[in-house]
Design a protein around this motif. Structure first.
Motif, PDB file in Angstrom:
ATOM      1  N   ILE A  92     -14.780  -7.686  -0.027  1.00 55.35           N
ATOM      2  CA  ILE A  92     -13.582  -7.020   0.499  1.00 55.35           C
ATOM      3  C   ILE A  92     -12.629  -6.660  -0.641  1.00 55.35           C
ATOM      4  CG2 ILE A  92     -11.533  -7.312   1.953  1.00 55.35           C
ATOM      5  CD1 ILE A  92     -13.215  -9.081   3.770  1.00 55.35           C
ATOM      6  N   LEU A  93     -12.404  -7.629  -1.524  1.00 56.64           N
ATOM      7  CA  LEU A  93     -11.389  -7.405  -2.563  1.00 56.64           C
ATOM      8  C   LEU A  93     -11.727  -6.227  -3.464  1.00 56.64           C
ATOM      9  CD1 LEU A  93     -10.285 -11.001  -3.600  1.00 56.64           C
ATOM     10  CD2 LEU A  93      -8.999  -9.274  -2.340  1.00 56.64           C
ATOM     11  N   GLU A  94     -13.041  -5.991  -3.703  1.00 55.97           N
ATOM     12  CA  GLU A  94     -13.353  -4.879  -4.592  1.00 55.97           C
ATOM     13  C   GLU A  94     -13.078  -3.524  -3.930  1.00 55.97           C
ATOM     14  OE1 GLU A  94     -17.368  -5.817  -5.525  1.00 55.97           O
ATOM     15  OE2 GLU A  94     -18.207  -4.568  -3.934  1.00 55.97           O
ATOM     16  N   ARG A  95     -12.891  -3.515  -2.588  1.00 51.26           N
ATOM     17  CA  ARG A  95     -12.555  -2.269  -1.905  1.00 51.26           C
ATOM     18  C   ARG A  95     -11.049  -2.080  -1.745  1.00 51.26           C
ATOM     19  NH1 ARG A  95     -16.524   0.564   0.584  1.00 51.26           N
ATOM     20  NH2 ARG A  95     -18.582  -0.256   0.060  1.00 51.26           N
ATOM     21  N   VAL A  96     -10.285  -3.154  -1.984  1.00 48.99           N
ATOM     22  CA  VAL A  96      -8.841  -3.073  -1.720  1.00 48.99           C
ATOM     23  C   VAL A  96      -8.126  -2.020  -2.567  1.00 48.99           C
ATOM     24  CG1 VAL A  96      -6.675  -4.370  -1.855  1.00 48.99           C
ATOM     25  CG2 VAL A  96      -8.674  -5.384  -0.783  1.00 48.99           C
ATOM     26  N   PRO A  97      -8.385  -1.942  -3.893  1.00 48.39           N
ATOM     27  CA  PRO A  97      -7.620  -0.973  -4.696  1.00 48.39           C
ATOM     28  C   PRO A  97      -7.735   0.461  -4.177  1.00 48.39           C
ATOM     29  CG  PRO A  97      -8.855  -2.430  -6.123  1.00 48.39           C
ATOM     30  CD  PRO A  97      -9.297  -2.729  -4.731  1.00 48.39           C
ATOM     31  N   ALA A  98      -8.937   0.894  -3.807  1.00 46.11           N
ATOM     32  CA  ALA A  98      -9.111   2.274  -3.338  1.00 46.11           C
ATOM     33  C   ALA A  98      -8.265   2.523  -2.091  1.00 46.11           C
ATOM     34  CB  ALA A  98     -10.581   2.556  -3.048  1.00 46.11           C
ATOM     35  N   THR A  99      -8.296   1.558  -1.149  1.00 49.23           N
ATOM     36  CA  THR A  99      -7.523   1.727   0.079  1.00 49.23           C
ATOM     37  C   THR A  99      -6.030   1.703  -0.207  1.00 49.23           C
ATOM     38  OG1 THR A  99      -9.249   0.799   1.459  1.00 49.23           O
ATOM     39  CG2 THR A  99      -7.037   0.718   2.335  1.00 49.23           C
ATOM     40  N   LEU A 100      -5.595   0.778  -1.073  1.00 44.78           N
ATOM     41  CA  LEU A 100      -4.167   0.714  -1.382  1.00 44.78           C
ATOM     42  C   LEU A 100      -3.702   1.994  -2.068  1.00 44.78           C
ATOM     43  CD1 LEU A 100      -3.375  -2.945  -2.474  1.00 44.78           C
ATOM     44  CD2 LEU A 100      -3.042  -1.816  -0.281  1.00 44.78           C
ATOM     45  N   LEU A 101      -4.546   2.555  -2.910  1.00 44.65           N
ATOM     46  CA  LEU A 101      -4.195   3.811  -3.579  1.00 44.65           C
ATOM     47  C   LEU A 101      -3.994   4.916  -2.542  1.00 44.65           C
ATOM     48  CD1 LEU A 101      -3.931   5.494  -6.209  1.00 44.65           C
ATOM     49  CD2 LEU A 101      -6.374   5.947  -6.032  1.00 44.65           C
ATOM     50  N   LEU A 102      -4.945   5.007  -1.616  1.00 46.71           N
ATOM     51  CA  LEU A 102      -4.862   6.040  -0.581  1.00 46.71           C
ATOM     52  C   LEU A 102      -3.649   5.827   0.316  1.00 46.71           C
ATOM     53  CD1 LEU A 102      -6.088   8.410   0.969  1.00 46.71           C
ATOM     54  CD2 LEU A 102      -7.544   6.803   2.170  1.00 46.71           C
ATOM     55  N   MET A 103      -3.466   4.555   0.757  1.00 43.86           N
ATOM     56  CA  MET A 103      -2.341   4.264   1.649  1.00 43.86           C
ATOM     57  C   MET A 103      -1.024   4.490   0.920  1.00 43.86           C
ATOM     58  SD  MET A 103      -3.632   1.112   4.125  1.00 43.86           S
ATOM     59  CE  MET A 103      -2.455   0.027   3.466  1.00 43.86           C
ATOM     60  N   GLY A 104      -0.966   4.072  -0.345  1.00 41.63           N
ATOM     61  CA  GLY A 104       0.265   4.223  -1.120  1.00 41.63           C
ATOM     62  C   GLY A 104       0.621   5.679  -1.307  1.00 41.63           C
ATOM     63  N   SER A 105      -0.361   6.499  -1.660  1.00 40.19           N
ATOM     64  CA  SER A 105      -0.028   7.904  -1.912  1.00 40.19           C
ATOM     65  C   SER A 105       0.351   8.598  -0.608  1.00 40.19           C
ATOM     66  CB  SER A 105      -1.172   8.617  -2.629  1.00 40.19           C
ATOM     67  OG  SER A 105      -2.159   9.001  -1.735  1.00 40.19           O
ATOM     68  N   ALA A 106      -0.352   8.275   0.483  1.00 41.20           N
ATOM     69  CA  ALA A 106       0.000   8.898   1.765  1.00 41.20           C
ATOM     70  C   ALA A 106       1.386   8.449   2.213  1.00 41.20           C
ATOM     71  CB  ALA A 106      -1.038   8.548   2.826  1.00 41.20           C
ATOM     72  N   LEU A 107       1.679   7.166   2.036  1.00 39.13           N
ATOM     73  CA  LEU A 107       2.970   6.643   2.468  1.00 39.13           C
ATOM     74  C   LEU A 107       4.106   7.260   1.647  1.00 39.13           C
ATOM     75  CD1 LEU A 107       3.913   4.676   4.614  1.00 39.13           C
ATOM     76  CD2 LEU A 107       3.961   2.879   2.899  1.00 39.13           C
ATOM     77  N   SER A 108       3.881   7.435   0.336  1.00 41.29           N
ATOM     78  CA  SER A 108       4.937   8.047  -0.487  1.00 41.29           C
ATOM     79  C   SER A 108       5.210   9.465  -0.022  1.00 41.29           C
ATOM     80  CB  SER A 108       4.546   8.082  -1.965  1.00 41.29           C
ATOM     81  OG  SER A 108       3.789   6.974  -2.312  1.00 41.29           O
ATOM     82  N   VAL A 109       4.140  10.238   0.162  1.00 41.11           N
ATOM     83  CA  VAL A 109       4.313  11.606   0.648  1.00 41.11           C
ATOM     84  C   VAL A 109       5.063  11.595   1.976  1.00 41.11           C
ATOM     85  CG1 VAL A 109       3.109  13.629   1.552  1.00 41.11           C
ATOM     86  CG2 VAL A 109       2.264  12.499  -0.500  1.00 41.11           C
ATOM     87  N   ALA A 110       4.627  10.703   2.879  1.00 37.97           N
ATOM     88  CA  ALA A 110       5.198  10.676   4.222  1.00 37.97           C
ATOM     89  C   ALA A 110       6.670  10.288   4.183  1.00 37.97           C
ATOM     90  CB  ALA A 110       4.420   9.709   5.103  1.00 37.97           C
ATOM     91  N   ILE A 111       7.017   9.301   3.346  1.00 38.71           N
ATOM     92  CA  ILE A 111       8.407   8.847   3.321  1.00 38.71           C
ATOM     93  C   ILE A 111       9.301   9.941   2.744  1.00 38.71           C
ATOM     94  CG2 ILE A 111      10.007   7.203   2.274  1.00 38.71           C
ATOM     95  CD1 ILE A 111       7.884   5.079   2.559  1.00 38.71           C
ATOM     96  N   VAL A 112       8.893  10.515   1.619  1.00 31.00           N
ATOM     97  CA  VAL A 112       9.722  11.557   0.989  1.00 31.00           C
ATOM     98  C   VAL A 112       9.893  12.735   1.946  1.00 31.00           C
ATOM     99  CG1 VAL A 112       9.851  13.230  -0.875  1.00 31.00           C
ATOM    100  CG2 VAL A 112       9.117  10.891  -1.347  1.00 31.00           C
ATOM    101  N   LEU A 113       8.775  13.215   2.465  1.00 33.62           N
ATOM    102  CA  LEU A 113       8.806  14.394   3.328  1.00 33.62           C
ATOM    103  C   LEU A 113       9.477  14.084   4.669  1.00 33.62           C
ATOM    104  CD1 LEU A 113       7.416  17.017   2.341  1.00 33.62           C
ATOM    105  CD2 LEU A 113       5.710  16.628   4.118  1.00 33.62           C
ATOM    106  N   GLY A 114       9.039  12.991   5.297  1.00 35.89           N
ATOM    107  CA  GLY A 114       9.541  12.633   6.620  1.00 35.89           C
ATOM    108  C   GLY A 114      11.026  12.334   6.589  1.00 35.89           C
ATOM    109  N   LEU A 115      11.448  11.585   5.559  1.00 35.80           N
ATOM    110  CA  LEU A 115      12.857  11.228   5.446  1.00 35.80           C
ATOM    111  C   LEU A 115      13.712  12.475   5.252  1.00 35.80           C
ATOM    112  CD1 LEU A 115      14.202   8.450   5.533  1.00 35.80           C
ATOM    113  CD2 LEU A 115      14.304   8.485   3.048  1.00 35.80           C
TER     114      LEU A 115
END
Lengths: 317, 291
Positions: A92-115
């Protein structure tokens, strides 16, 4: 503050126990049980199944299996995969960075744009922009994310050939940042769509709530310029529900990441989950359920603490 | 909200006039009505048998041949007929899942809210625990282990999405149970179950109706996704989700096969979402997203 954090931590304990009970129960109540992949396979003999049961400790009474498994979870031993016998936590842990990268970039876009959209909508309430934005958000929330992803592949990867259709790197380009960014664009877009809509809706209503309160009128009366009013007076007060949203949204973020990862072959946890599902790798599935749930509990805990930090009323009540 | 000088109206008249002002909700309601009708009358409307194969007629484009108004798929099956029959499947799953969600959520919410105390704490901790799991994970784990039938898929979707409903109902009940009509019912000697289901529940109908409408939308979405992944509705039975799975393989040459079921899903989800949003505004202005 320390007392508040201690109280919140204590409240997380029953949640953790509940989560582990449900995760464990789901696997064992499932028809065929955790060994469904073996018992349903006609080429495997009965005595082999008995042997496998002993190896994985599945011949013991359920409550003993649960205690063993649960204590393992909290001491870092999450069991071993059926295929390959690797430690589940490592897988599981070896898959975490890829998911966190995807979630982080989507969340940043969403927060900046949505806000920005939400705040602008609240400031210019009922303007053409506001009506378009609120309607657009409702449209975005109704899109089937996976279909949106397929369409994005069709338009941007197949027709226009601007962006790659899946994966994380080009073959032989592992570690190349530019290649990574190019692969990140489409999955981020797909995952960010729904979160942006949610953020614009919530920030609009959070700011509308704040903007008509007395202290905002006072600020205006004493001549604070509009920009500073928004930033210094409205924002800290509107931030609370938005931080809470950050915690509450986490499970949806994981669900969305799973969808985006399966569509784009992004090698993260969602992909691992779907692969484990098709191989009925129950130790991995159980581990993934636990991992995401613990992540969600910690996320909510952090959100609560952040809210208490900015608002003394919360920590003193 | 504009304070137009309106003649005195009945409660239902006021609700209807609020709903009518919400143009998107009207459109949503219209789309939903149309979809329900087309699902109901699919056997009459469908020009072909949705499972009839004819490999000589593969990949007919849409609007080219009036025998196959929306073209044919990789096995020569009529797309329009499959969309209509698939809609029947998707809407059935959506509605049964919604009923499961609402019944479970309402039962748990009303029990927790009305009885209170230890029962309330226990039930609400259970809700909190369930909400820690991402719904898609929960759904897929169960769906992968249970043999997929229309009923099992609906039940699985329903049983993994009732938590919000139970919170909404509980909050409503906590509010209602302090009111005079409950005290009056108690004074008249009404039993606890009578108070719960005959006095409190009907008064909580508005938020339940709104949640139910929105839940149909999310259930249709979930069904299409798990069917797309192969754990939902199984071929040869058509569903919008599994039509997309097949279409994916012919993406670059025949994109309409992937576009049409997606449009059907989007229309359905949007219809129910807009309808639910309008109902929320009409039934209970306090719950508006727009304070």
């Amino acid at each position: 503050m320390i007392g508040f954090i201690a109280k919140r931590l204590l409240q997380a304990v029953p949640l953790l126990i509940g989560v582990s009970l449900i995760g464990f129960g789901l696997m064992h109540l499932a028809p065929g049980g955790p060994l469904a992949i073996y018992t349903l396979n006609p080429t495997i003999q009965v005595q082999d199944i008995e042997r496998i049961k002993v190896i994985f400790g599945l011949d013991q009474p359920l409550h003993i299996q649960y205690v063993k498994w649960a204590t393992g979870i909290f001491s870092g031993n999450w069991g071993y995969t059926f295929f390959g016998g690797r430690p589940v936590l490592d897988v599981i842990l070896e898959r975490v960075p890829a998911t966190l990268l995807l979630m982080g970039s989507a969340l940043s876009v969403a927060i900046v744009l949505g806000l920005s959209v939400g705040v602008l909508g609240a400031v210019k309430r009922y303007s053409v922009f506001d009506v378009l934005a609120t309607t657009g958000a409702l449209f975005a929330l109704s899109f089937p994310t996976f279909w949106f992803g397929l369409m994005a592949i069709f338009v941007f990867a197949i027709e226009l050939r601007w962006l790659p259709s899946g994966g994380m790197w080009e073959l032989g380009e592992e570690g190349n940042l530019l290649s990574l960014l190019r692969h990140l664009v489409l999955p981020t877009m797909v995952l960010a769509l729904v979160i942006t809509a949610t953020w614009s809706r919530y920030s609009r209503s959070a700011f509308l709530e704040v903007m008509h309160q007395d202290f905002m009128r006072t600020a205006r009366a004493k001549g604070v310029p509009p920009g500073a009013r928004l930033l210094r007076h409205a924002f800290p007060n509107a931030a609370k529900p938005l931080i809470a949203l950050l915690g509450v949204e986490l499970p949806f973020l994981f669900s969305g990441a799973l969808v985006a990862e399966t569509i784009f072959g992004w090698p993260g946890m969602g992909r691992l989950f779907v692969d484990a599902l098709s191989m009925k790798e129950y130790p991995v599935l159980m581990g993934m359920m636990m991992f995401t749930a613990i992540f969600v509990i910690i996320g909510n805990l952090l959100a609560d603490i952040a809210i208490a930090l900015i608002d003394p009323r919360v920590r003193l009540s | 909200m504009s304070a137009a000088a309106a003649p005195p109206q009945s409660q239902s008249g006021r609700i209807w006039s609020r709903f009518r002002r919400h143009r998107l909700a009207l459109a949503g309601g219209f789309v939903v009505a149309l979809l329900l009708a087309s699902a109901l009358f699919a056997p009459l409307l469908a020009p072909q048998d949705p499972t009839l194969l004819d490999t000589a007629l593969r990949f007919r484009p849409p609007f080219a041949d009036w025998h196959f108004p929306l073209g044919t798929d990789e096995l020569g099956r009529d797309t329009l007929s499959r969309l209509l029959w698939g809609g029947r499947v998707s809407l059935t799953v959506g509605l049964v899942a919604m009923i499961t969600t609402v019944m479970t959520g309402a039962l748990i919410g009303i029990t927790a809210g009305f009885i209170g105390g230890f029962v309330d704490t226990l039930l609400m901790r259970f809700v909190d625990t369930m909400l820690c799991f991402p719904q898609v994970f929960l759904l897929l784990v169960v769906a992968a282990f249970v043999p997929p039938t229309l009923l099992s898929i609906s039940l699985i979707i329903g049983l993994t999405s009732w938590m919000e409903v139970s919170r909404i109902v509980r909050a409503e009940i906590l509010n209602l149970k302090e009111q005079d009509f409950v005290a009056a019912a108690r004074a008249l000697g009404a039993s606890r179950t009578r108070i719960m289901f005959r006095e409190l529940l009907p008064n909580a109908a508005a938020p339940i109706l709104v949640a139910a409408t929105l839940k149909v939308a999310s259930a249709v979405l979930m069904e299409s996704y798990i069917s797309y992944l192969g754990y939902g509705v199984q071929p040869p039975l058509a569903s919008w989700g599994n039509m997309l799975t097949n279409a994916q393989g012919y993406f670059d040459t025949v994109p309409w096969l992937a576009i049409l079921p997606g449009v059907a899903i989007t229309l359905t989800v949007m219809g129910f979402n807009f309808l639910g949003d309008g109902l929320r505004d009409a039934l209970d202005p306090r719950l508006r997203m727009d304070p």
